[in-house]
Write an enzyme that holds these catalytic residues in place. Structure first.
Site, PDB file in Angstrom:
ATOM      1  N   LYS A   9     -34.810  45.246 -67.966  1.00 49.71           N
ATOM      2  CA  LYS A   9     -34.665  47.046 -67.865  1.00 49.71           C
ATOM      3  C   LYS A   9     -35.742  47.605 -68.872  1.00 49.71           C
ATOM      4  O   LYS A   9     -36.264  47.174 -69.706  1.00 49.71           O
ATOM      5  CB  LYS A   9     -33.282  47.501 -68.559  1.00 49.71           C
ATOM      6  CG  LYS A   9     -32.969  47.031 -69.781  1.00 49.71           C
ATOM      7  CD  LYS A   9     -33.305  47.952 -70.906  1.00 49.71           C
ATOM      8  CE  LYS A   9     -32.860  47.375 -72.203  1.00 49.71           C
ATOM      9  NZ  LYS A   9     -33.580  47.952 -73.407  1.00 49.71           N
ATOM     10  N   ASP A 133     -26.027  46.797 -74.227  1.00 45.00           N
ATOM     11  CA  ASP A 133     -26.811  47.123 -72.856  1.00 45.00           C
ATOM     12  C   ASP A 133     -26.219  46.377 -71.692  1.00 45.00           C
ATOM     13  O   ASP A 133     -26.618  46.430 -70.821  1.00 45.00           O
ATOM     14  CB  ASP A 133     -28.176  46.426 -73.103  1.00 45.00           C
ATOM     15  CG  ASP A 133     -29.080  47.359 -74.020  1.00 45.00           C
ATOM     16  OD1 ASP A 133     -28.664  48.190 -74.441  1.00 45.00           O
ATOM     17  OD2 ASP A 133     -29.989  46.720 -74.438  1.00 45.00           O
TER      18      ASP A 133
HETATM   19  O1  C5P Z   1     -24.941  45.477 -79.039  1.00 51.13           O
HETATM   20  P1  C5P Z   1     -26.028  44.557 -79.256  1.00 51.13           P
HETATM   21  O2  C5P Z   1     -25.909  43.223 -79.641  1.00 51.13           O
HETATM   22  O3  C5P Z   1     -27.229  44.875 -78.282  1.00 51.13           O
HETATM   23  O4  C5P Z   1     -26.741  45.345 -80.809  1.00 51.13           O
HETATM   24  C1  C5P Z   1     -27.661  44.535 -81.714  1.00 51.13           C
HETATM   25  C2  C5P Z   1     -27.781  45.307 -82.778  1.00 51.13           C
HETATM   26  O5  C5P Z   1     -28.628  46.495 -82.598  1.00 51.13           O
HETATM   27  C3  C5P Z   1     -26.585  45.787 -83.474  1.00 51.13           C
HETATM   28  O6  C5P Z   1     -26.183  44.791 -84.357  1.00 51.13           O
HETATM   29  C4  C5P Z   1     -27.158  47.031 -84.354  1.00 51.13           C
HETATM   30  O7  C5P Z   1     -27.713  46.679 -85.472  1.00 51.13           O
HETATM   31  C5  C5P Z   1     -27.829  47.755 -83.572  1.00 51.13           C
HETATM   32  N1  C5P Z   1     -27.566  48.770 -82.544  1.00 51.13           N
HETATM   33  C6  C5P Z   1     -27.259  49.908 -82.812  1.00 51.13           C
HETATM   34  N2  C5P Z   1     -26.910  50.827 -82.323  1.00 51.13           N
HETATM   35  C7  C5P Z   1     -26.695  50.831 -80.833  1.00 51.13           C
HETATM   36  C8  C5P Z   1     -27.076  49.509 -80.331  1.00 51.13           C
HETATM   37  C9  C5P Z   1     -27.432  48.531 -81.183  1.00 51.13           C
HETATM   38  O8  C5P Z   1     -27.492  50.199 -84.286  1.00 51.13           O
HETATM   39  N3  C5P Z   1     -26.486  51.743 -80.193  1.00 51.13           N
END
Ligand code: C5P
Length: 286
Positions: A9, A133
């Site tokens: 994406k 995501d």
């Molecule tokens: O949800 P995901 O595993 O993709 O997120 C990875 C890291 O990215 C989270 O631990 C956080 O530090 C950061 N993040 C964030 N805000 C979001 C998505 C991700 O701070 N909306």
């Protein structure tokens, strides 16, 4: 056996609105699936097995495919096991959502193989618990995502695919590190809805609020952006938290062969079926 394409994406724009009390960030982003992707094959089996070829990827319990299998079994109470084979083409730590796409593709595939015990809405909700995501990949390929990124509104395909070139340097970027370097108070106050409308009126502006933070964390990325613009691209925008840039327009590139350079197109899926490899091929996947 069910063989499915698992697309990458882009965030055509990514607005970070604020840091939340749970440490995540409130986003408003236009997500678009693209013709670069992995292939995943699924079969019912006597016990679980996950194998892979292509780019190197950890296959232990940390892999989002394994997490999606466990979550699907827990939420449906279906006692089934699966053989899964991954052909990995989407680079890791690239900002292209490869792991999240694999998780969403796994939820969809397992649901098909076990007689559709879950609705699409349930799969979207389950996906949101696996990663910010994941839910997006269960959309039709174009979606406006808010919350952590997991609240999605599927949209009509965009009117036109521009010529897009992905440029990924040999080093990756860590998403938590980029978010840690982000200061929301310094971001421009852009109204995401206005930018969304403009995409459908062909008055397009790409932007990514994570760029400054990513450049602070990895200064080489700032220099790469300058090089890409100097080489002739009209736009060079960081994909998610990087380290890939998506570039619009044409340019004469003279980058080191360790850089991945790849032309891609937008990819959407029909309402009741998954993204197909054939349509990605037609769009120029190589
Ligand atoms: O949800 P995901 O595993 O993709 O997120 C990875 C890291 O990215 C989270 O631990 C956080 O530090 C950061 N993040 C964030 N805000 C979001 C998505 C991700 O701070 N909306």
């Amino acid at each position: 056996m069910l063989t499915l394409f698992s697309p990458a994406k882009l965030n055509l724009f990514l607005r970070v609105l604020r840091r939340r009390e749970d440490g995540f960030h409130e986003l408003a982003s236009l997500f678009q699936a693209i013709s670069l992707g992995d292939m995943l094959s699924f079969s019912l089996a006597a016990h679980d097995q996950l194998t892979a070829e292509g780019l190197s990827v950890p296959l232990d319990g940390s892999n989002l495919i394994a997490k999606a299998v466990d979550l699907f079994r827990k939420n449906t109470a279906i006692d089934a096991s699966f053989t899964i084979h991954l052909n990995k083409r989407i680079p890791l730590e690239a900002g292209l959502g490869g792991g999240s796409s694999n998780a969403a593709t796994t939820l969809w595939a397992l649901n098909e193989l076990t007689g559709r015990p879950a609705t699409l809405e349930q799969l979207v909700a389950w996906g949101g618990t696996l990663g910010s995501d994941v839910a997006f990949f269960l959309s039709s390929g174009t979606a406006y995502c808010t919350g952590r990124g997991e609240i999605l509104k599927s949209l009509e395909p965009l009117p036109e695919t521009p010529s897009i070139t992905l440029v990924k340097p040999p080093y990756g970027s860590s998403t938590p590190q980029v978010y840690r370097a982000l200061n929301c108070l310094t971001l421009p106050h852009r109204d995401p809805i206005q930018y969304l409308d403009r995409f459908y009126e062909n008055d397009i502006e790409y932007f990514n609020d994570l760029e400054t933070a990513a450049f602070a964390a990895i200064p080489d990325l700032a220099q790469l952006k300058e090089e890409l613009l100097f080489a002739g691209f009209e736009h060079a925008v960081l994909a998610g938290s990087g380290s890939t840039f998506f570039c619009i327009g044409e340019a004469k590139l003279s980058l080191d062969p360790t850089y991945l350079i790849k032309k891609v197109r937008y990819l959407n899926r029909p309402l009741n079926s998954w993204y197909s490899l054939e349509s990605a091929w037609k769009l120029g996947i190589t």
